[in-house]
Write a protein that holds these residues in place. Structure first.
Motif, PDB file in Angstrom:
ATOM      1  N   MET A  90       0.817  -1.205   0.000  1.00 56.49           N
ATOM      2  CA  MET A  90       0.000   0.000   0.000  1.00 56.49           C
ATOM      3  C   MET A  90       0.853   1.258   0.000  1.00 56.49           C
ATOM      4  N   SER A  91       2.054   1.153   0.552  1.00 59.49           N
ATOM      5  CA  SER A  91       2.928   2.330   0.599  1.00 59.49           C
ATOM      6  C   SER A  91       3.408   2.754  -0.782  1.00 59.49           C
ATOM      7  N   LEU A  92       3.244   1.880  -1.792  1.00 58.50           N
ATOM      8  CA  LEU A  92       3.679   2.209  -3.140  1.00 58.50           C
ATOM      9  C   LEU A  92       2.504   2.404  -4.101  1.00 58.50           C
ATOM     10  N   LYS A  93       1.311   2.689  -3.561  1.00 64.73           N
ATOM     11  CA  LYS A  93       0.139   2.876  -4.391  1.00 64.73           C
ATOM     12  C   LYS A  93       0.057   4.275  -4.993  1.00 64.73           C
ATOM     13  N   GLU A  94       0.960   5.123  -4.632  1.00 61.11           N
ATOM     14  CA  GLU A  94       0.932   6.477  -5.182  1.00 61.11           C
ATOM     15  C   GLU A  94       1.289   6.427  -6.666  1.00 61.11           C
ATOM     16  N   ARG A  95       0.410   6.949  -7.506  1.00 58.90           N
ATOM     17  CA  ARG A  95       0.585   6.814  -8.956  1.00 58.90           C
ATOM     18  C   ARG A  95       1.772   7.610  -9.484  1.00 58.90           C
ATOM     19  N   ARG A  96       2.094   8.712  -8.828  1.00 60.13           N
ATOM     20  CA  ARG A  96       3.113   9.609  -9.383  1.00 60.13           C
ATOM     21  C   ARG A  96       4.515   9.298  -8.868  1.00 60.13           C
ATOM     22  N   TRP A  97       4.655   8.358  -7.959  1.00 62.57           N
ATOM     23  CA  TRP A  97       5.969   8.032  -7.426  1.00 62.57           C
ATOM     24  C   TRP A  97       6.798   7.279  -8.464  1.00 62.57           C
ATOM     25  N   THR A  98       8.091   7.564  -8.408  1.00 65.11           N
ATOM     26  CA  THR A  98       9.048   6.812  -9.218  1.00 65.11           C
ATOM     27  C   THR A  98       9.634   5.708  -8.356  1.00 65.11           C
TER      28      THR A  98
END
Length: 333
Positions: A90-98
């Motif tokens: 869930m910590s990597l669900k941000e769409r804009r993160w690289t």
């Protein structure tokens, strides 16, 4: 005078350091995973790779990640797993993160080298699937379509639906329309015509970045008949039925009026049998003698032709019968 470490102690320290260094390095005997790639569909992402094959033993895998903001490797709940897939937490669900990921194989204390992925950004690299078609309502000149987006929308999402439709005939001419509503209508269609359509979603990230999704499977629906056309068909059918009834009535009247003429023309003509016709043409034939002999032997077996002179024929028959009775009486006497 400075204190110097004994030579055996230095050799021991160097040996321990070399052992730790060799333990941290990968072993050339265990190959690294191959076909490492990030699979992302509708923003559900995971890391996948091909299994490492060994002669014996169970190979385990460990996955790490790091982001563009924090350049430090971290675990992602996929440490020493047997599967060849690791879903994003869930910590990597941000769409804009690289996000950059790496995976390695482990067999006991032996490990392979790390295999890193290319930088992954969900809003740029994910695959958007087609929308779900909930319902289609047909009318005489339009199709009313209701769809559901392929993924849960977030604040700021701008979705646009590209609809291409065409007549399901030999022509391949397609028309396109765009809408941002999940309930839209394809208009200006022909009635009683089969139309097919496909839909794909476009995510408007910003003015310079748009993510176009996959097209849906073609679906075909036939438009209905309009009330005006239905009324026209009813009138035409009524006229044809009325015309048919009138024709049948006129035919029956004509048949009743001219039934005698029809009966006369429908009867076959009277013809003389062929053997009598041959006799009349050639009276000298021996058939007459045979007939005379038959008459002498049995007068009642004579053949008479009765035409219009039926009274004469009847009188002759009475005379023959009377003479036959007299001759019989004389024979008895």
């Amino acid at each position: 005078m400075p204190c110097r470490a004994p030579l055996p102690s230095l050799l021991l320290l160097l040996l321990l350091g070399s052992v730790r260094a060799s333990g941290a390095e990968s072993s050339p005997h265990l190959p690294a995973p191959k076909d490492v790639m990030v699979y992302s569909y509708n923003f559900h992402s995971s890391l996948r790779w091909s299994p490492v094959k060994v002669d014996r033993g169970l190979v385990l895998y460990t996955v790490h990640f790091k982001t563009g903001a924090f350049n430090q490797w971290d675990e992602m709940n996929c440490t020493r797993i047997t599967q060849t897939e690791c879903s994003f937490p869930m910590s990597l669900k941000e769409r804009r993160w690289t996000v950059v990921l790496r995976v390695r194989a482990e067999l006991g204390q032996v490990t392979s080298g790390w295999v890193e992925t290319d930088p992954f950004v969900a809003e740029r690299n994910t695959t958007i699937g087609p929308p779900k078609v909930n319902s289609v309502i047909e009318s005489s000149d339009s199709l009313l379509i209701s769809v559901t987006p392929p993924f849960g929308s977030e604040a700021g999402d701008v979705l646009q639906y590209h609809v291409s439709y065409w007549e399901n005939a030999t022509t391949t001419t397609k028309k396109e329309t765009k809408t941002s509503n999940t309930l839209f209508e394809i208009r200006n269609l022909k009635e009683l015509t089969l139309y097919c359509f496909r839909i794909q979603v476009e995510l408007m990230i910003h003015s310079d970045l748009k993510l176009l999704g996959l097209q849906s499977v073609p679906e075909c629906y036939r438009t209905k008949i309009s009330e005006a056309t239905r009324a026209g068909y009813i009138i035409v059918i009524f006229v044809f039925v009325l015309l048919f009834v009138n024709l049948v009535t006129v035919g029956l009247i004509l048949l009743w009026r001219h039934h005698k003429t029809i009966k006369y023309w429908s009867q076959p003509p009277l013809e003389i049998p062929s053997h009598f016709e041959e006799f009349l043409k050639d009276p000298s034939m021996p058939v007459l003698e045979v007939l005379d002999n038959c008459v002498e032997d049995d007068p009642l077996s004579s053949v008479l032709f009765c035409g219009e002179g039926s009274q004469a024929c009847g009188s002759s028959l009475d005379g023959q019968a009377h003479s036959h009775s007299i001759s019989s009486e004389s024979e008895v006497t």
